[in-house]
Design a protein around this motif. Structure first.
Motif, PDB file in Angstrom:
ATOM      1  N   GLY A   1       0.832  -1.192   0.000  1.00 28.88           N
ATOM      2  CA  GLY A   1       0.000   0.000   0.000  1.00 28.88           C
ATOM      3  C   GLY A   1       0.873   1.251   0.000  1.00 28.88           C
ATOM      4  O   GLY A   1       1.930   1.278  -0.636  1.00 28.88           O
ATOM      5  N   ILE A   2       0.467   2.267   0.756  1.00 30.30           N
ATOM      6  CA  ILE A   2       1.195   3.535   0.819  1.00 30.30           C
ATOM      7  C   ILE A   2       1.568   3.822   2.278  1.00 30.30           C
ATOM      8  O   ILE A   2       0.688   3.877   3.147  1.00 30.30           O
ATOM      9  CB  ILE A   2       0.357   4.711   0.285  1.00 30.30           C
ATOM     10  N   ARG A   3       2.851   4.009   2.541  1.00 32.03           N
ATOM     11  CA  ARG A   3       3.304   4.413   3.878  1.00 32.03           C
ATOM     12  C   ARG A   3       3.533   5.922   3.887  1.00 32.03           C
ATOM     13  O   ARG A   3       3.932   6.510   2.880  1.00 32.03           O
ATOM     14  CB  ARG A   3       4.591   3.686   4.260  1.00 32.03           C
ATOM     15  N   VAL A   4       3.286   6.535   5.039  1.00 28.60           N
ATOM     16  CA  VAL A   4       3.402   7.996   5.156  1.00 28.60           C
ATOM     17  C   VAL A   4       4.305   8.362   6.315  1.00 28.60           C
ATOM     18  O   VAL A   4       4.199   7.787   7.403  1.00 28.60           O
ATOM     19  CB  VAL A   4       2.014   8.644   5.360  1.00 28.60           C
ATOM     20  N   ALA A   5       5.206   9.320   6.089  1.00 30.80           N
ATOM     21  CA  ALA A   5       5.992   9.934   7.161  1.00 30.80           C
ATOM     22  C   ALA A   5       5.632  11.411   7.151  1.00 30.80           C
ATOM     23  O   ALA A   5       5.810  12.092   6.144  1.00 30.80           O
ATOM     24  CB  ALA A   5       7.484   9.751   6.931  1.00 30.80           C
ATOM     25  N   GLY A   6       5.111  11.905   8.264  1.00 28.65           N
ATOM     26  CA  GLY A   6       4.698  13.301   8.334  1.00 28.65           C
ATOM     27  C   GLY A   6       3.304  13.436   8.908  1.00 28.65           C
ATOM     28  O   GLY A   6       2.646  12.441   9.246  1.00 28.65           O
ATOM     29  N   ASP A   7       2.830  14.668   8.997  1.00 25.14           N
ATOM     30  CA  ASP A   7       1.516  14.969   9.558  1.00 25.14           C
ATOM     31  C   ASP A   7       0.429  14.587   8.560  1.00 25.14           C
ATOM     32  O   ASP A   7       0.339  15.187   7.488  1.00 25.14           O
ATOM     33  CB  ASP A   7       1.437  16.463   9.877  1.00 25.14           C
ATOM     34  N   PRO A   8      -0.418  13.613   8.874  1.00 23.90           N
ATOM     35  CA  PRO A   8      -1.455  13.196   7.928  1.00 23.90           C
ATOM     36  C   PRO A   8      -2.454  14.298   7.585  1.00 23.90           C
ATOM     37  O   PRO A   8      -3.117  14.223   6.544  1.00 23.90           O
ATOM     38  CB  PRO A   8      -2.156  12.037   8.655  1.00 23.90           C
ATOM     39  N   GLU A   9      -2.571  15.323   8.452  1.00 25.06           N
ATOM     40  CA  GLU A   9      -3.553  16.379   8.208  1.00 25.06           C
ATOM     41  C   GLU A   9      -2.953  17.618   7.542  1.00 25.06           C
ATOM     42  O   GLU A   9      -3.663  18.587   7.274  1.00 25.06           O
ATOM     43  CB  GLU A   9      -4.226  16.776   9.532  1.00 25.06           C
ATOM     44  N   ALA A  10      -1.655  17.622   7.275  1.00 27.83           N
ATOM     45  CA  ALA A  10      -1.028  18.752   6.592  1.00 27.83           C
ATOM     46  C   ALA A  10      -1.563  18.857   5.168  1.00 27.83           C
ATOM     47  O   ALA A  10      -1.892  17.856   4.530  1.00 27.83           O
ATOM     48  CB  ALA A  10       0.491  18.587   6.575  1.00 27.83           C
ATOM     49  N   LEU A  11      -1.652  20.085   4.648  1.00 30.14           N
ATOM     50  CA  LEU A  11      -2.171  20.293   3.304  1.00 30.14           C
ATOM     51  C   LEU A  11      -1.083  20.102   2.243  1.00 30.14           C
ATOM     52  O   LEU A  11       0.069  20.490   2.445  1.00 30.14           O
ATOM     53  CB  LEU A  11      -2.764  21.692   3.178  1.00 30.14           C
ATOM     54  N   VAL A  12      -1.494  19.516   1.142  1.00 27.88           N
ATOM     55  CA  VAL A  12      -0.591  19.270   0.018  1.00 27.88           C
ATOM     56  C   VAL A  12      -1.101  20.041  -1.195  1.00 27.88           C
ATOM     57  O   VAL A  12      -2.227  19.824  -1.650  1.00 27.88           O
ATOM     58  CB  VAL A  12      -0.513  17.771  -0.322  1.00 27.88           C
ATOM     59  N   ARG A  13      -0.260  20.919  -1.697  1.00 26.80           N
ATOM     60  CA  ARG A  13      -0.576  21.664  -2.926  1.00 26.80           C
ATOM     61  C   ARG A  13       0.394  21.314  -4.046  1.00 26.80           C
ATOM     62  O   ARG A  13       0.022  21.344  -5.209  1.00 26.80           O
ATOM     63  CB  ARG A  13      -0.540  23.174  -2.652  1.00 26.80           C
ATOM     64  N   THR A  14       1.638  21.033  -3.677  1.00 25.09           N
ATOM     65  CA  THR A  14       2.661  20.667  -4.657  1.00 25.09           C
ATOM     66  C   THR A  14       3.334  19.372  -4.224  1.00 25.09           C
ATOM     67  O   THR A  14       3.510  19.126  -3.029  1.00 25.09           O
ATOM     68  CB  THR A  14       3.724  21.772  -4.801  1.00 25.09           C
ATOM     69  N   VAL A  15       3.720  18.561  -5.212  1.00 29.60           N
ATOM     70  CA  VAL A  15       4.261  17.229  -4.941  1.00 29.60           C
ATOM     71  C   VAL A  15       5.441  16.961  -5.872  1.00 29.60           C
ATOM     72  O   VAL A  15       5.403  17.330  -7.044  1.00 29.60           O
ATOM     73  CB  VAL A  15       3.190  16.138  -5.184  1.00 29.60           C
ATOM     74  N   ALA A  16       6.466  16.319  -5.345  1.00 27.16           N
ATOM     75  CA  ALA A  16       7.514  15.740  -6.188  1.00 27.16           C
ATOM     76  C   ALA A  16       7.254  14.246  -6.267  1.00 27.16           C
ATOM     77  O   ALA A  16       6.886  13.621  -5.263  1.00 27.16           O
ATOM     78  CB  ALA A  16       8.898  16.001  -5.603  1.00 27.16           C
TER      79      ALA A  16
END
Length: 290
Positions: free
Chosen positions: A168-183
């Motif tokens: 699946g997908i693992r996440v490091a960081g705040d799950p509720e932070a907003l994402v506007r730009t992605v690499a």
């Protein structure tokens, strides 16, 4: 019906071998240049299940992203896994061609396909190719979302849009932070952290993220001008599989233009090596009672 040499010339025009990394092993591994080609199969890995699929399909050419022999070999004995692949390909007159890091940096390339699968708008390469005056080629892509999502929502989108895997997908960081730009970078990407920091994006989606680089990156996250930055770790195979569909469509266009009438297919065989996932249950403290 084109000869293999004609089809390979078209593929080399898309992904020139000279643009591969010096350590890479790209190009034609097996195949007679004069053999006719009518059916082509694209896949990520040149493993036995994919080769068996090519045999069953009646393919004349198998194009994979990953090399069969990256570090060379002294034998192609059928008693070895890779030797058996070679024997099967030759026995059934199936050629094998590899486009690896030369497809990673292409325009469009592996990371463009990954961005498209995630419904992201590409704004440029993460690591530009100095040899491209137009600034479109390079490793990874910097992308924008049409509207902001939380890290949790973006991870859910990735889990939904990419091929399903045990990881699946693992996440490091705040799950509720907003994402506007992605690499994004298809395949292993933790060597690109410095470029990701410099890009000033809100999140980085790639594969094969290791404990120590992620731990160090996370520890430094609070000290940079663009922090916090979330990391999303998908399965290696899943981040590169969308390229197979892109590459197949590119060859379809070439076939139509040349009147070749090729039948081009994409393998749906899951070659991610992980087969199951058991999620941890709270509490997560080692040794704590359930």
């Amino acid at each position: 019906m084109p000869r293999l040499s004609e089809v390979i010339a078209a593929l080399e025009n898309l992904w020139p071998a000279e643009r591969a990394e010096s350590w890479d092993a790209v190009g034609t591994v097996v195949g007679d240049p004069d053999q006719p080609v009518s059916r082509v199969l694209f896949a990520v890995d040149p493993v036995r299940d994919v080769v068996d699929e090519a045999v069953k399909l009646g393919a004349d050419l198998l194009v994979t992203h990953h090399p069969l022999y990256l570090r060379g070999t002294t034998t192609v004995a059928a008693s070895t896994f890779k030797g058996r692949v070679v024997h099967t390909l030759i026995k059934h007159d199936i050629a094998l061609h590899v486009a690896h890091t030369n497809a990673d940096t292409a325009d469009p390339g592996v990371s463009d396909a990954l961005a498209a699968a995630l419904d992201l708008r590409v704004t440029g390469p993460l690591v530009p190719d100095a040899g491209d005056p137009e600034g479109r080629r390079g490793l990874g892509r910097i992308c924008a979302l049409d509207h902001p999502l939380t890290v949790r929502e973006f991870a859910a989108r990735a889990a939904e849009r990419l091929p399903a895997t045990a990881q699946g997908i693992r996440v490091a960081g705040d799950p509720e932070a907003l994402v506007r730009t992605v690499a994004v970078s298809g395949g292993s990407g933790d060597s690109l952290f410095d470029h990701v920091r410099a890009a000033g994006v809100d999140a980085f989606l790639t594969a094969d993220l290791r404990h120590h680089p992620v731990s160090e990156f996370a520890a430094d996250r609070g000290h940079g001008p663009h922090s916090p930055l979330a990391l999303l770790d998908a399965a290696h195979w899943a981040t590169e599989w969308p390229w197979c569909e892109l590459a197949a469509s590119q060859l379809d266009e070439i076939s139509d233009r040349n009147g070749w009438d090729l039948r081009v297919h994409v393998s749906r065989t899951v070659t991610d090596p992980w087969t199951a996932h058991a999620a941890s249950t709270p509490p997560s403290t080692p040794g704590a009672p359930n």
